[in-house]
Design an enzyme around this catalytic site. Structure first.
Site, PDB file in Angstrom:
ATOM      1  N   ASP A  13       0.811  -1.219   0.000  1.00  0.00           N
ATOM      2  CA  ASP A  13       0.000   0.000   0.000  1.00  0.00           C
ATOM      3  C   ASP A  13       0.846   1.271   0.000  1.00  0.00           C
ATOM      4  OD1 ASP A  13      -2.262  -1.715   0.276  1.00  0.00           O
ATOM      5  OD2 ASP A  13      -1.777  -1.877   2.398  1.00  0.00           O
ATOM      6  N   LYS A  16       2.034   2.129  -5.143  1.00  0.00           N
ATOM      7  CA  LYS A  16       2.700   1.608  -6.346  1.00  0.00           C
ATOM      8  C   LYS A  16       1.882   1.872  -7.592  1.00  0.00           C
ATOM      9  CE  LYS A  16       3.036  -2.588  -4.652  1.00  0.00           C
ATOM     10  NZ  LYS A  16       2.698  -2.390  -3.245  1.00  0.00           N
ATOM     11  N   GLY A  17       0.552   1.796  -7.443  1.00  0.00           N
ATOM     12  CA  GLY A  17      -0.324   1.965  -8.605  1.00  0.00           C
ATOM     13  C   GLY A  17      -0.090   3.295  -9.288  1.00  0.00           C
ATOM     14  N   GLY A  40      -4.293  -4.269  -4.310  1.00  0.00           N
ATOM     15  CA  GLY A  40      -5.272  -3.258  -4.708  1.00  0.00           C
ATOM     16  C   GLY A  40      -4.522  -2.002  -5.076  1.00  0.00           C
ATOM     17  N   HIS A  41      -4.660  -1.579  -6.324  1.00  0.00           N
ATOM     18  CA  HIS A  41      -3.987  -0.364  -6.775  1.00  0.00           C
ATOM     19  C   HIS A  41      -5.037   0.687  -7.089  1.00  0.00           C
ATOM     20  CE1 HIS A  41      -0.359  -2.841  -8.423  1.00  0.00           C
ATOM     21  NE2 HIS A  41      -0.366  -2.736  -7.117  1.00  0.00           N
ATOM     22  N   GLN A 224       2.043  -6.282  -3.340  1.00  0.00           N
ATOM     23  CA  GLN A 224       2.497  -6.372  -1.941  1.00  0.00           C
ATOM     24  C   GLN A 224       3.872  -5.685  -1.823  1.00  0.00           C
ATOM     25  OE1 GLN A 224       1.298  -9.759  -3.278  1.00  0.00           O
ATOM     26  NE2 GLN A 224      -0.591  -8.675  -2.955  1.00  0.00           N
TER      27      GLN A 224
HETATM   28  P1  IMP Z   1      -2.440 -12.935   1.763  1.00  0.00           P
HETATM   29  O1  IMP Z   1      -1.541 -12.352   0.735  1.00  0.00           O
HETATM   30  O2  IMP Z   1      -3.896 -12.716   1.515  1.00  0.00           O
HETATM   31  O3  IMP Z   1      -2.114 -14.381   2.044  1.00  0.00           O
HETATM   32  O4  IMP Z   1      -2.154 -12.160   3.158  1.00  0.00           O
HETATM   33  C1  IMP Z   1      -0.900 -12.277   3.837  1.00  0.00           C
HETATM   34  C2  IMP Z   1      -0.510 -10.947   4.473  1.00  0.00           C
HETATM   35  O5  IMP Z   1      -0.189 -10.013   3.432  1.00  0.00           O
HETATM   36  C3  IMP Z   1      -1.609 -10.271   5.292  1.00  0.00           C
HETATM   37  O6  IMP Z   1      -1.012  -9.587   6.383  1.00  0.00           O
HETATM   38  C4  IMP Z   1      -2.222  -9.279   4.327  1.00  0.00           C
HETATM   39  O7  IMP Z   1      -2.835  -8.191   4.992  1.00  0.00           O
HETATM   40  C5  IMP Z   1      -0.979  -8.838   3.576  1.00  0.00           C
HETATM   41  N1  IMP Z   1      -1.282  -8.350   2.219  1.00  0.00           N
HETATM   42  C6  IMP Z   1      -1.596  -9.079   1.131  1.00  0.00           C
HETATM   43  N2  IMP Z   1      -1.774  -8.280   0.060  1.00  0.00           N
HETATM   44  C7  IMP Z   1      -1.558  -7.032   0.481  1.00  0.00           C
HETATM   45  C8  IMP Z   1      -1.551  -5.760  -0.189  1.00  0.00           C
HETATM   46  O8  IMP Z   1      -1.772  -5.632  -1.394  1.00  0.00           O
HETATM   47  N3  IMP Z   1      -1.292  -4.687   0.600  1.00  0.00           N
HETATM   48  C9  IMP Z   1      -1.000  -4.806   1.924  1.00  0.00           C
HETATM   49  N4  IMP Z   1      -0.969  -5.956   2.570  1.00  0.00           N
HETATM   50  C10 IMP Z   1      -1.247  -7.067   1.865  1.00  0.00           C
END
Ligand code: IMP
Length: 426
Positions: A13, A16-17, A40-41, A224
């Site tokens: 978050d 990056k988008g 999510g971008h 991520q």
């Molecule tokens: P998962 O990727 O759904 O397995 O989640 C694993 C961890 O990564 C959790 O703490 C999520 O909140 C975090 N996470 C996954 N995708 C994002 C993202 O796009 N932004 C921020 N945190 C993320």
């Protein structure tokens, strides 16, 4: 021309988008290399906001080819819904190419994600519950279904039978959950989704190499971020793929020598969603202020993000792990009006000073931040377009980050809009 990698340097978050969108102006191909719709971008174009989960940001430019690389995990229903959303708003998605080697997220992956989180109780990871971890686990266990399997009913059904048998046994016997219907899944994927996805499926490795050989610019877009990396992040509170720059090679099929530039995206403060250590986390009024001003709620899940001060110990580590060539600092405007701003320049643990992120999980939970406190600035930065428009205190803050990280800051974001940024060094 070799490739540019865009990678998050914190826990996701970072904005990056917006940066990928900005850089995509000069790119022919924009390739997502890992993750799925856990990302999510948000990109704001002419006051209109687009929230993307799977499709690379480059889709908003008519000259770029958006590519979903082999390292991504794809829920085809989500992908089609995103295409429909974009089309309904006048964005052409017909250029999108999806790697046949990307893995599919299946309905049982969601079930298992939810069930394991529930079983972990207070130790839960706080996943996005999108089936990401279970899909990557199947990939590693070599029982995953791939996007290309949608093109071959026989192979799809053979693999599905094996997977459903195993998953239903786990769901029923370990988690006491209902079994999933194999025929329903087969019908959804093969008869409802495959006909629309099929024309998008391609050999993205060849596509990427043809672009490199033709001297085109291409961007490899991570989702991520560094500290959610399966190997280098704050394990187990991480995602199940490799967002670090090395993951860009594996997730697209190019070698390291084809990468010439690595842009690390860092927010001017830090946020994290889900569980896990966070040395500079703040609470109370300051937390509310950062969350409100920064609109720090998940683009997809709506979850409130945990906010904290800038941590250059992490940033230095991110610079090493990704061999960053530059940093794009986002959301500097959110810190306006604070009397002072803090930067964590080291950690203290058991009376010792650390200048690196400790590798041990139990130490990560116990470190206390050592701060440098700098004067804040009262001005609204949202209209700044040149370095001179930034107040001296804001420039000092950026320079402080730059010098501790040992990497130049090239862009500074001052608002959500496509044009709201200042070129800093370079
Ligand atoms: P998962 O990727 O759904 O397995 O989640 C694993 C961890 O990564 C959790 O703490 C999520 O909140 C975090 N996470 C996954 N995708 C994002 C993202 O796009 N932004 C921020 N945190 C993320």
């Amino acid at each position: 021309m070799p490739a540019t990698v865009v990678v998050g340097t914190q826990w996701g978050d970072e904005g990056k988008g917006k940066l990928t969108d900005l850089l995509a102006k000069d790119m022919r191909l924009v390739v997502r290399y890992q993750g799925g719709h856990n990302a999510g971008h948000t990109i704001v174009v002419d006051g209109e906001s687009f929230a993307l989960q799977l499709i690379p940001s480059g889709v908003l430019y008519s000259h770029t080819v958006p590519v979903i690389g082999n390292g991504v995990v794809v829920d085809p229903a989500v992908l089609l819904a995103e295409c429909d959303m974009l089309e309904s708003r006048g964005v052409d998605t017909s250029r999108l190419v999806v790697s046949g080697n990307a893995h599919l997220i299946m309905p049982y992956h969601y079930e298992i994600d939810r069930a394991t989180e529930r079983a972990l109780g207070k130790n839960k990871l706080g996943t996005t519950k999108r089936g990401i971890g279970p899909a990557y686990a199947d990939k590693a266990a070599r029982i995953g279904l791939r996007v290309q399997d949608l093109l071959d009913e026989k192979i799809f059904l053979e693999k599905l039978d094996v997977a459903v048998r195993e998953k239903n046994a786990v769901l029923a016997k370990v988690y006491n959950r209902l079994a999933l219907d194999r025929d329903e899944i087969a019908d959804l994927y093969l008869h409802q989704l495959a006909p629309r996805i099929s024309p998008m499926i391609g050999d993205t490795v060849s596509l990427v190499h043809e672009a490199l050989e033709a001297g085109e610019n291409l961007m490899l877009e991570g989702a991520q971020a560094t500290f959610l990396d399966l190997d280098h992040g704050t394990y187990p509170f991480v995602t199940s793929s490799n967002p670090t720059a090395g993951g860009a090679c594996v997730g697209t099929g190019i070698g390291p020598r084809d990468i010439s530039r690595v842009v690390g995206i860092s927010k001017a403060y830090v946020t994290r969603v889900g569980s896990g250590p966070f040395p500079t986390e703040v609470d109370g009024e300051l937390a509310d202020l950062l969350v409100d001003r920064g609109r720090e709620y998940g683009t997809n899940t709506g979850r409130r993000r945990r906010p904290g001060w800038m941590d250059v110990v992490m940033l230095r580590q991110a610079a090493r792990l990704n061999s960053l060539s530059e940093i794009a600092l986002t959301k500097l405007d959110v810190l306006s009006e604070l009397e002072t701003v803090k930067v964590c320049v080291g950690y203290r643990v058991d009376g010792e000073r650390l200048s690196r992120v400790p590798y041990h999980q139990s130490v990560q939970h116990r470190v206390e931040p050592i701060y440098e406190e700098l004067p804040g600035w009262q001005d609204d930065l949202s209209g700044a377009t040149t370095l001179e428009d930034l107040p001296k205190a804001a420039r000092n803050y950026v320079e402080c980050i730059e010098s501790h990280a040992g990497v130049p800051v090239s862009y500074v974001g001052v608002g959500p809009g496509r044009e709201q940024y200042v070129r800093f060094s370079q």
